[in-house]
Design an enzyme around this catalytic site. Structure first.
Site, short mmCIF file in Angstrom:
data_model
loop_
_atom_site.label_atom_id
_atom_site.label_comp_id
_atom_site.label_asym_id
_atom_site.label_seq_id
_atom_site.Cartn_x
_atom_site.Cartn_y
_atom_site.Cartn_z
N LEU A 179 0.83 -1.20 0.00
CA LEU A 179 0.00 0.00 0.00
C LEU A 179 0.87 1.26 0.00
O LEU A 179 0.57 2.23 -0.70
CB LEU A 179 -0.92 0.01 1.22
CG LEU A 179 -2.23 -0.77 1.13
CD1 LEU A 179 -3.07 -0.52 2.38
CD2 LEU A 179 -3.02 -0.38 -0.11
N GLY B 104 2.31 1.81 -3.38
CA GLY B 104 1.28 2.38 -4.24
C GLY B 104 1.04 3.85 -3.95
O GLY B 104 0.88 4.66 -4.86
N HIS B 105 1.02 4.19 -2.68
CA HIS B 105 0.85 5.58 -2.24
C HIS B 105 1.98 6.45 -2.79
O HIS B 105 1.74 7.54 -3.31
CB HIS B 105 0.82 5.62 -0.72
CG HIS B 105 0.91 7.00 -0.15
ND1 HIS B 105 -0.05 7.97 -0.36
CD2 HIS B 105 1.84 7.58 0.66
CE1 HIS B 105 0.29 9.09 0.27
NE2 HIS B 105 1.44 8.87 0.89
N ALA B 106 3.22 5.96 -2.67
CA ALA B 106 4.38 6.72 -3.15
C ALA B 106 4.35 6.87 -4.67
O ALA B 106 4.63 7.96 -5.21
CB ALA B 106 5.67 6.02 -2.72
N ALA C 113 1.83 9.46 -5.62
CA ALA C 113 2.29 10.80 -5.24
C ALA C 113 3.23 11.36 -6.31
O ALA C 113 3.18 12.55 -6.62
CB ALA C 113 2.99 10.74 -3.89
#
Length: 210
Positions: free
Chosen positions: A165, A168-170, A173
């Site tokens: 997760l 995926g977040h990075a 961004a």
């Protein structure tokens, strides 16, 4: 930096907590991977020695949990489900293509970010609970061997899931240009806010006129 053309998106205390949490999580994740995958055993050198890694891993993991709980309190009101989130889901293909020509009624965070938020908070809570059960020499002696085995498996699976997760977040961004600057400086451009979070931008504009 001309702040007249920018909007404050993330306050300093939130940014500082976020980046300190990132550093701690990076170290905890590396040491955790070193035990999950034998071929990556060398990663526990992030703490100096394997013995020190086993001592510090749970303490830094607790720090990550506390920082995320602080961020939870700060951000939860912006991540609650809303009727307008359905618009984002219906236009997911358009969003992924980078087309922001039509209004999607997105608040401070879109529906995808909200799912990520709740996923991260749920997994870190699961990691803390399972981590306490297997934490030697402080708590493990109070639990049965079968429960410790279940906690070990749960901790490993939750840890890998949280890493995915976060990756995926990075990625998202970096993919959405301007997002990283918003978390580094705290400010985003008005055009960025209008394109990616139109309803939030309208709310900010109205409050500025009062």
């Amino acid at each position: 930096m001309n702040k007249n053309k920018l909007i404050l998106r993330t306050r300093f205390i939130e940014r500082a907590s976020h980046w300190f949490m990132v550093i701690c999580f990076f170290m905890v994740a590396l040491s955790g991977l070193s035990w999950f995958f034998p071929s990556l055993n060398w990663l526990n050198g992030v703490f100096g020695t394997p013995q020190l890694a086993r001592i510090l891993h749970p303490f830094l993991g607790t720090v990550v949990f506390l920082l995320l709980m602080f961020l939870f309190v700060r951000f939860v009101k912006h991540n609650l489900p809303e009727r307008q989130d359905a618009i984002w889901f219906r236009n997911l293909k358009t969003v992924l293509s980078g087309d922001h020509s039509q209004p999607l009624q997105i608040g401070k965070y879109n529906a995808g970010q909200k799912i990520l938020f709740w996923g991260i908070m749920g997994l870190i809570s699961l990691l803390l609970l399972s981590g306490v059960v297997i934490w030697r020499p402080w708590f493990a002696q109070y639990f049965s061997i079968p429960l410790i085995r279940i906690a070990l498996l749960t901790h490993a699976l939750a840890g890998i899931s949280l890493m995915l997760l976060i990756i995926g977040h990075a990625y998202l961004a970096f993919w959405v240009k301007g997002s990283i600057r918003g978390m580094v400086t705290g400010y985003v451009s008005r055009s960025w806010a209008r394109s990616h979070h139109d309803r939030w931008y309208q709310q900010i504009s109205k409050s500025e006129k009062k």
